[in-house]
Design a protein around this motif. Structure first.
Motif, mmCIF file in Angstrom:
data_model
loop_
_atom_site.group_PDB
_atom_site.id
_atom_site.type_symbol
_atom_site.label_atom_id
_atom_site.label_comp_id
_atom_site.label_asym_id
_atom_site.label_seq_id
_atom_site.Cartn_x
_atom_site.Cartn_y
_atom_site.Cartn_z
ATOM 1 N N LEU A 192 129.527 -9.829 21.072
ATOM 2 C CA LEU A 192 128.902 -8.720 20.346
ATOM 3 C C LEU A 192 128.739 -7.492 21.242
ATOM 4 O O LEU A 192 128.705 -6.368 20.757
ATOM 5 C CB LEU A 192 127.533 -9.160 19.810
ATOM 6 N N SER A 193 128.572 -7.730 22.544
ATOM 7 C CA SER A 193 128.482 -6.658 23.543
ATOM 8 C C SER A 193 127.335 -5.710 23.224
ATOM 9 O O SER A 193 126.304 -6.091 22.691
ATOM 10 C CB SER A 193 129.817 -5.922 23.626
ATOM 11 N N VAL A 194 127.497 -4.428 23.579
ATOM 12 C CA VAL A 194 126.417 -3.446 23.455
ATOM 13 C C VAL A 194 126.137 -3.073 22.012
ATOM 14 O O VAL A 194 125.187 -2.350 21.719
ATOM 15 C CB VAL A 194 126.735 -2.176 24.268
ATOM 16 N N ARG A 195 126.973 -3.537 21.110
ATOM 17 C CA ARG A 195 126.764 -3.185 19.705
ATOM 18 C C ARG A 195 125.613 -3.970 19.087
ATOM 19 O O ARG A 195 125.238 -3.738 17.950
ATOM 20 C CB ARG A 195 128.042 -3.453 18.908
ATOM 21 N N SER A 196 125.053 -4.904 19.826
ATOM 22 C CA SER A 196 124.021 -5.784 19.292
ATOM 23 C C SER A 196 122.694 -5.560 20.006
ATOM 24 O O SER A 196 122.653 -5.277 21.202
ATOM 25 C CB SER A 196 124.451 -7.248 19.455
ATOM 26 N N ARG A 197 121.595 -5.688 19.255
ATOM 27 C CA ARG A 197 120.265 -5.585 19.853
ATOM 28 C C ARG A 197 119.305 -6.465 19.063
ATOM 29 O O ARG A 197 119.535 -6.766 17.886
ATOM 30 C CB ARG A 197 119.764 -4.134 19.851
ATOM 31 N N PHE A 198 118.221 -6.857 19.720
ATOM 32 C CA PHE A 198 117.170 -7.649 19.089
ATOM 33 C C PHE A 198 115.959 -6.770 18.789
ATOM 34 O O PHE A 198 115.671 -5.822 19.518
ATOM 35 C CB PHE A 198 116.721 -8.788 20.004
ATOM 36 N N ALA A 199 115.248 -7.116 17.720
ATOM 37 C CA ALA A 199 113.962 -6.486 17.409
ATOM 38 C C ALA A 199 112.975 -7.595 17.076
ATOM 39 O O ALA A 199 113.326 -8.560 16.385
ATOM 40 C CB ALA A 199 114.096 -5.533 16.232
ATOM 41 N N PRO A 200 111.735 -7.508 17.583
ATOM 42 C CA PRO A 200 110.741 -8.550 17.279
ATOM 43 C C PRO A 200 110.339 -8.515 15.811
ATOM 44 O O PRO A 200 110.330 -7.455 15.175
ATOM 45 C CB PRO A 200 109.572 -8.184 18.194
ATOM 46 N N ALA A 201 110.008 -9.669 15.278
ATOM 47 C CA ALA A 201 109.582 -9.767 13.881
ATOM 48 C C ALA A 201 108.765 -11.043 13.718
ATOM 49 O O ALA A 201 108.782 -11.929 14.583
ATOM 50 C CB ALA A 201 110.792 -9.794 12.953
ATOM 51 N N THR A 202 108.042 -11.132 12.618
ATOM 52 C CA THR A 202 107.337 -12.357 12.269
ATOM 53 C C THR A 202 108.174 -13.093 11.233
ATOM 54 O O THR A 202 108.362 -12.610 10.121
ATOM 55 C CB THR A 202 105.933 -12.058 11.719
ATOM 56 N N VAL A 203 108.688 -14.245 11.621
ATOM 57 C CA VAL A 203 109.593 -15.016 10.777
ATOM 58 C C VAL A 203 108.883 -16.290 10.330
ATOM 59 O O VAL A 203 108.515 -17.129 11.151
ATOM 60 C CB VAL A 203 110.888 -15.362 11.536
ATOM 61 N N ASN A 204 108.651 -16.390 9.025
ATOM 62 C CA ASN A 204 107.932 -17.543 8.469
ATOM 63 C C ASN A 204 106.625 -17.810 9.207
ATOM 64 O O ASN A 204 106.271 -18.950 9.509
ATOM 65 C CB ASN A 204 108.822 -18.780 8.472
ATOM 66 N N ARG B 101 118.306 -9.665 14.666
ATOM 67 C CA ARG B 101 119.443 -9.175 15.452
ATOM 68 C C ARG B 101 120.224 -8.151 14.627
ATOM 69 O O ARG B 101 120.586 -8.420 13.477
ATOM 70 C CB ARG B 101 120.373 -10.318 15.856
ATOM 71 N N PHE B 102 120.437 -6.996 15.224
ATOM 72 C CA PHE B 102 121.190 -5.936 14.568
ATOM 73 C C PHE B 102 122.516 -5.739 15.275
ATOM 74 O O PHE B 102 122.598 -5.771 16.510
ATOM 75 C CB PHE B 102 120.397 -4.624 14.577
ATOM 76 N N ARG B 103 123.555 -5.522 14.510
ATOM 77 C CA ARG B 103 124.891 -5.239 15.050
ATOM 78 C C ARG B 103 125.402 -3.958 14.399
ATOM 79 O O ARG B 103 125.484 -3.870 13.180
ATOM 80 C CB ARG B 103 125.840 -6.396 14.764
ATOM 81 N N ASN B 104 125.689 -2.973 15.238
ATOM 82 C CA ASN B 104 126.100 -1.661 14.729
ATOM 83 C C ASN B 104 125.084 -1.109 13.731
ATOM 84 O O ASN B 104 125.437 -0.477 12.735
ATOM 85 C CB ASN B 104 127.481 -1.733 14.072
ATOM 86 N N GLY B 105 123.815 -1.379 13.997
ATOM 87 C CA GLY B 105 122.748 -0.859 13.151
ATOM 88 C C GLY B 105 122.479 -1.660 11.899
ATOM 89 O O GLY B 105 121.537 -1.350 11.155
ATOM 90 N N GLU B 106 123.263 -2.710 11.636
ATOM 91 C CA GLU B 106 123.090 -3.537 10.445
ATOM 92 C C GLU B 106 122.517 -4.895 10.829
ATOM 93 O O GLU B 106 122.905 -5.478 11.853
ATOM 94 C CB GLU B 106 124.429 -3.727 9.729
ATOM 95 N N LEU B 107 121.596 -5.396 10.018
ATOM 96 C CA LEU B 107 121.015 -6.710 10.280
ATOM 97 C C LEU B 107 122.105 -7.772 10.201
ATOM 98 O O LEU B 107 122.808 -7.887 9.186
ATOM 99 C CB LEU B 107 119.916 -7.017 9.260
ATOM 100 N N SER B 108 122.251 -8.561 11.261
ATOM 101 C CA SER B 108 123.284 -9.592 11.280
ATOM 102 C C SER B 108 122.717 -10.999 11.435
ATOM 103 O O SER B 108 123.458 -11.975 11.302
ATOM 104 C CB SER B 108 124.275 -9.322 12.417
ATOM 105 N N GLY B 109 121.428 -11.109 11.733
ATOM 106 C CA GLY B 109 120.859 -12.438 11.880
ATOM 107 C C GLY B 109 119.353 -12.410 12.023
ATOM 108 O O GLY B 109 118.782 -11.436 12.517
#
Length: 288
Positions: free
Chosen positions: A234-246, A253-261
């Motif tokens: 994914l390289s530099v095109r990917s980033r993580f953001a904290p969230a509350t999951v369940n 995880r965002f890839r090119n600005g789009e949520l990917s996971g």
């Protein structure tokens, strides 16, 4: 307000709880909302003079409908491509707060519940999670209260043997998740392995739509290599953001600005013991 307006207001007030009940039974937010809407339509056609407790009637009706959906969904999930994971609930994703999630409905717990029979799951979720008396559980399951007690007891033993046994402070959980995010985006495999329990398990759900591991990955070394390999791809095109999951600290995880996971993580003794990665686009639609 007239009678219909009062009924609509009462339904609106309890709707998040109804969605939470249905979600606990189904693991799918879309299906849960469909079930709750169906219950509302049935209430509109019912003889309200025969209903003494609107909330109780709705909970039982939603549970019955969800049980029917769960039974039919079993076949679809057995044919699912790769591991099936529940649709994640990301707190704050919807300003309407459309679901009241029980504290125990973590990703790990929902995965364990998938191994129960539909009747066992319904009895356990309604009684042990939402506190319904067995008389009401019996109405939903279509069995006697005594039979529902046995169903719940079997489910409870199964859950106790498979669900995470360690409770961790939310602050500690968040600290480990943040460290995991940093290590997963780098190339220091030793730092990542140090954060993982030796018996860690990673499950990824792409639904056959996007690339994902078709089988669970076991062991710190294998999981770390998988994550480092994905990060490199994914390289530099990917980033993580904290969230509350369940209900627990997790990651988006965002890839090119789009949520990917969406990442749900179980933590014990300062290490990650389970990783759940939902990447199926159909299951990410409700996350904004």
């Amino acid at each position: 307000m007239n009678g219909d307006e009062e009924l609509a207001a009462e339904f609106g007030a309890i709707r998040p709880r109804l969605v939470g009940v249905a979600y606990g039974l189904l693991g799918s937010l879309d299906e849960a909302e469909d079930v709750v809407q169906d219950a509302w339509l049935r209430l509109g056609r019912a003889d309200r003079e025969q209903i003494q407790d609107i909330t109780g009637w709705l909970v039982v009706t939603v549970s019955r409908l969800a049980l029917d959906v769960l039974r039919s969904a079993r076949v679809r999930r057995e044919e699912y491509v790769g591991p099936w994971l529940p649709e994640p609930v990301v707190t704050g994703a919807d300003p309407a707060d459309r679901v009241t999630l029980a504290e125990s409905m973590s990703m790990a717990m929902l995965v364990v519940l998938e191994s129960l029979s539909p009747a066992e799951r319904t009895a356990f979720v309604l009684h042990d999670v939402f506190g319904l008396p067995f008389e009401e559980v019996a109405q939903a399951v279509g069995r006697s209260p005594a039979a529902c007690r046995q169903l719940a007891a079997r489910a409870r033993r199964h859950v106790a043997s498979r669900a995470p046994r360690f409770e961790v402070d939310a602050t500690e959980h968040r600290r480990v998740v943040e460290a995991f995010a940093r290590a997963s985006t780098g190339d220091d495999i030793d730092a990542l392995v140090a954060l993982l329990d030796p018996d860690v398990v990673l499950r990824s759900d792409g639904g056959g739509v996007v690339s994902a591991a078709r089988r669970p990955i076991h062991g710190a070394e294998k999981v770390a290599r998988f994550l480092i390999r994905v990060a490199g791809r994914l390289s530099v095109r990917s980033r993580f953001a904290p969230a509350t999951v369940n209900g627990w600290p997790g990651l988006l995880r965002f890839r090119n600005g789009e949520l990917s996971g969406v990442f749900g993580l179980t933590v014990a003794d300062g290490r990650v013991t389970e990783i759940f990665i939902v990447m199926n686009p159909e299951k990410l639609r409700s996350v904004r």
